[in-house]
Design an enzyme around this catalytic site. Structure first.
Site, PDB file in Angstrom:
ATOM      1  N   GLY A   8       0.779  -1.236   0.000  1.00 29.88           N
ATOM      2  CA  GLY A   8       0.000   0.000   0.000  1.00 29.88           C
ATOM      3  C   GLY A   8       0.808   1.284   0.000  1.00 29.88           C
ATOM      4  O   GLY A   8       0.317   2.320   0.439  1.00 29.88           O
ATOM      5  N   MET A  82      -4.143  -7.085  -6.862  1.00 30.73           N
ATOM      6  CA  MET A  82      -3.480  -8.178  -7.574  1.00 30.73           C
ATOM      7  C   MET A  82      -4.429  -9.200  -8.205  1.00 30.73           C
ATOM      8  O   MET A  82      -3.990 -10.267  -8.606  1.00 30.73           O
ATOM      9  CB  MET A  82      -2.480  -8.888  -6.642  1.00 30.73           C
ATOM     10  CG  MET A  82      -1.384  -7.984  -6.120  1.00 30.73           C
ATOM     11  SD  MET A  82      -0.480  -7.123  -7.433  1.00 30.73           S
ATOM     12  CE  MET A  82       0.516  -8.459  -8.089  1.00 30.73           C
ATOM     13  N   ARG A  83      -5.705  -8.873  -8.249  1.00 28.22           N
ATOM     14  CA  ARG A  83      -6.652  -9.775  -8.910  1.00 28.22           C
ATOM     15  C   ARG A  83      -6.981  -9.233 -10.293  1.00 28.22           C
ATOM     16  O   ARG A  83      -7.110  -8.014 -10.464  1.00 28.22           O
ATOM     17  CB  ARG A  83      -7.968  -9.834  -8.135  1.00 28.22           C
ATOM     18  CG  ARG A  83      -7.806 -10.219  -6.701  1.00 28.22           C
ATOM     19  CD  ARG A  83      -7.753 -11.711  -6.554  1.00 28.22           C
ATOM     20  NE  ARG A  83      -7.681 -12.060  -5.149  1.00 28.22           N
ATOM     21  CZ  ARG A  83      -7.632 -13.306  -4.717  1.00 28.22           C
ATOM     22  NH1 ARG A  83      -7.628 -14.319  -5.562  1.00 28.22           N
ATOM     23  NH2 ARG A  83      -7.578 -13.554  -3.430  1.00 28.22           N
ATOM     24  N   LEU A  85      -9.631  -8.403 -12.868  1.00 31.94           N
ATOM     25  CA  LEU A  85     -11.071  -8.155 -12.794  1.00 31.94           C
ATOM     26  C   LEU A  85     -11.779  -8.821 -13.974  1.00 31.94           C
ATOM     27  O   LEU A  85     -11.264  -8.816 -15.107  1.00 31.94           O
ATOM     28  CB  LEU A  85     -11.342  -6.649 -12.814  1.00 31.94           C
ATOM     29  CG  LEU A  85     -10.817  -5.872 -11.598  1.00 31.94           C
ATOM     30  CD1 LEU A  85     -10.876  -4.371 -11.858  1.00 31.94           C
ATOM     31  CD2 LEU A  85     -11.586  -6.214 -10.332  1.00 31.94           C
ATOM     32  N   ASN A  99      -5.572   2.376 -13.206  1.00 35.88           N
ATOM     33  CA  ASN A  99      -4.601   1.401 -12.705  1.00 35.88           C
ATOM     34  C   ASN A  99      -3.204   1.987 -12.875  1.00 35.88           C
ATOM     35  O   ASN A  99      -2.966   2.776 -13.790  1.00 35.88           O
ATOM     36  CB  ASN A  99      -4.702   0.092 -13.501  1.00 35.88           C
ATOM     37  CG  ASN A  99      -3.754  -0.971 -12.967  1.00 35.88           C
ATOM     38  OD1 ASN A  99      -3.609  -1.128 -11.752  1.00 35.88           O
ATOM     39  ND2 ASN A  99      -3.089  -1.688 -13.853  1.00 35.88           N
ATOM     40  N   HIS A 101       0.802   0.677 -13.301  1.00 38.29           N
ATOM     41  CA  HIS A 101       1.551  -0.536 -13.644  1.00 38.29           C
ATOM     42  C   HIS A 101       3.051  -0.204 -13.664  1.00 38.29           C
ATOM     43  O   HIS A 101       3.439   0.830 -14.222  1.00 38.29           O
ATOM     44  CB  HIS A 101       1.092  -1.051 -15.015  1.00 38.29           C
ATOM     45  CG  HIS A 101       1.786  -2.311 -15.401  1.00 38.29           C
ATOM     46  ND1 HIS A 101       1.469  -3.527 -14.850  1.00 38.29           N
ATOM     47  CD2 HIS A 101       2.821  -2.535 -16.253  1.00 38.29           C
ATOM     48  CE1 HIS A 101       2.265  -4.450 -15.348  1.00 38.29           C
ATOM     49  NE2 HIS A 101       3.089  -3.872 -16.208  1.00 38.29           N
ATOM     50  N   SER A 128       3.349   3.352 -15.639  1.00 39.46           N
ATOM     51  CA  SER A 128       2.276   3.847 -16.503  1.00 39.46           C
ATOM     52  C   SER A 128       0.981   3.925 -15.707  1.00 39.46           C
ATOM     53  O   SER A 128       0.691   3.029 -14.910  1.00 39.46           O
ATOM     54  CB  SER A 128       2.025   2.871 -17.666  1.00 39.46           C
ATOM     55  OG  SER A 128       3.200   2.610 -18.384  1.00 39.46           O
ATOM     56  N   ASP A 137      -3.765  -4.675 -18.321  1.00 36.06           N
ATOM     57  CA  ASP A 137      -2.725  -3.658 -18.495  1.00 36.06           C
ATOM     58  C   ASP A 137      -2.709  -3.065 -19.910  1.00 36.06           C
ATOM     59  O   ASP A 137      -1.652  -2.714 -20.427  1.00 36.06           O
ATOM     60  CB  ASP A 137      -1.331  -4.239 -18.160  1.00 36.06           C
ATOM     61  CG  ASP A 137      -1.255  -4.752 -16.731  1.00 36.06           C
ATOM     62  OD1 ASP A 137      -1.913  -4.172 -15.857  1.00 36.06           O
ATOM     63  OD2 ASP A 137      -0.536  -5.740 -16.493  1.00 36.06           O
ATOM     64  N   GLU A 166       6.154   6.310  -9.031  1.00 30.40           N
ATOM     65  CA  GLU A 166       4.710   6.062  -8.927  1.00 30.40           C
ATOM     66  C   GLU A 166       4.078   6.984  -7.888  1.00 30.40           C
ATOM     67  O   GLU A 166       2.987   7.507  -8.084  1.00 30.40           O
ATOM     68  CB  GLU A 166       4.448   4.601  -8.506  1.00 30.40           C
ATOM     69  CG  GLU A 166       4.828   3.585  -9.561  1.00 30.40           C
ATOM     70  CD  GLU A 166       4.468   2.161  -9.156  1.00 30.40           C
ATOM     71  OE1 GLU A 166       3.805   1.940  -8.128  1.00 30.40           O
ATOM     72  OE2 GLU A 166       4.861   1.243  -9.887  1.00 30.40           O
TER      73      GLU A 166
END
Ligand code: GRF
Length: 223
Positions: A8, A82-83, A85, A99, A101, A128, A137, A166
């Site tokens: 996190g 980490m799932r 969708l 998102n 990445h 990104s 992605d 990030e």
């Protein structure tokens, strides 16, 4: 609304940026993992947390849709969720779900991006931010921040450098979405009403520092 699964650090950066930008307010942090470190950052900031437990994707996503219905977030921010969708969810969220990445997409979608770039002859790496779509992605790119790859470097050291980028980029993009400077129309991203190139807005280490008003010394101490 933030969705996460792990440490996190992006969630922490976004929560910290709320006070700086004052344009958005995180309404909830959701995790599929009850032990996710990111939940601690949310609790410390007194943001409601919810878990998305369950052995199947269907159960988790039914819970997710329930929270979305209840909380009606303007923006859903995947920050290390980490799932993958299902298309049921992605169809529902394509207009307002971001998102981040850890690679310069379209290079290295999926996992182990740092190891893979190190095994290549690429001279640049970075992160990104994109709107999600039904492919992993591969949604419309909003922005990328890059750094020169200075070998020798380990994958762990590189991951740290990219995370520092990030933490600057993601809050800024959320701020721009909240202030409507970034919009998505018919799968094209617009920034201040101008279409963004397919590779997204491009930032380097130095431009990130300027855009984020952080001192170059404080940033460089991270890398
Ligand atoms: C980040 O590297 C992000 O790009 C990827 O997952 C990681 C999450 O890290 N999607 P953290 O949990 O925010 O520290």
């Amino acid at each position: 609304m933030i969705l996460l699964s792990g440490a996190g650090s992006n969630c922490a950066a976004i929560l910290a940026a709320q006070a700086q930008f004052k344009s958005f307010k995180v309404c909830a942090v959701l995790s599929d993992t009850v032990t996710a470190g990111g939940l601690e950052f949310a609790r410390a900031a007194r943001i409601p947390t919810y878990s998305l437990p369950g052995p199947t994707q269907h159960i988790r996503e039914t819970a997710l849709l329930h929270y979305i219905e209840q909380l009606k977030p303007d923006l859903i921010v995947l920050a290390g969720y980490m799932r993958i969708l299902s298309s049921n969810i992605t169809q529902h969220l394509t207009q307002n779900c971001l998102n981040i990445h850890p690679s310069l997409l379209p290079h290295y979608p999926g996992l182990k991006t740092h190891q893979r770039v190190l095994a290549s002859n690429h001279q640049q790496h970075g992160c990104s931010v994109h709107f999600i779509n039904e492919s992993l992605d591969a949604g419309p790119l909003i922005a990328q921040a890059s750094l020169p790859l200075q070998r020798p470097i380990t994958a762990t050291q590189l991951a740290q450098q990219v995370k520092a980028l990030e933490h600057l980029l993601y809050p800024k993009i959320i701020h721009w979405c909240a202030t409507q400077r970034i919009r998505l129309k018919a799968q094209t991203v617009y920034f201040d009403h101008q279409p963004v190139p397919a590779t997204g807005l491009q930032f380097t280490l130095d431009t990130m520092i300027k855009k984020c008003s952080k001192s170059i010394d404080s940033f460089k101490s991270l890398i």
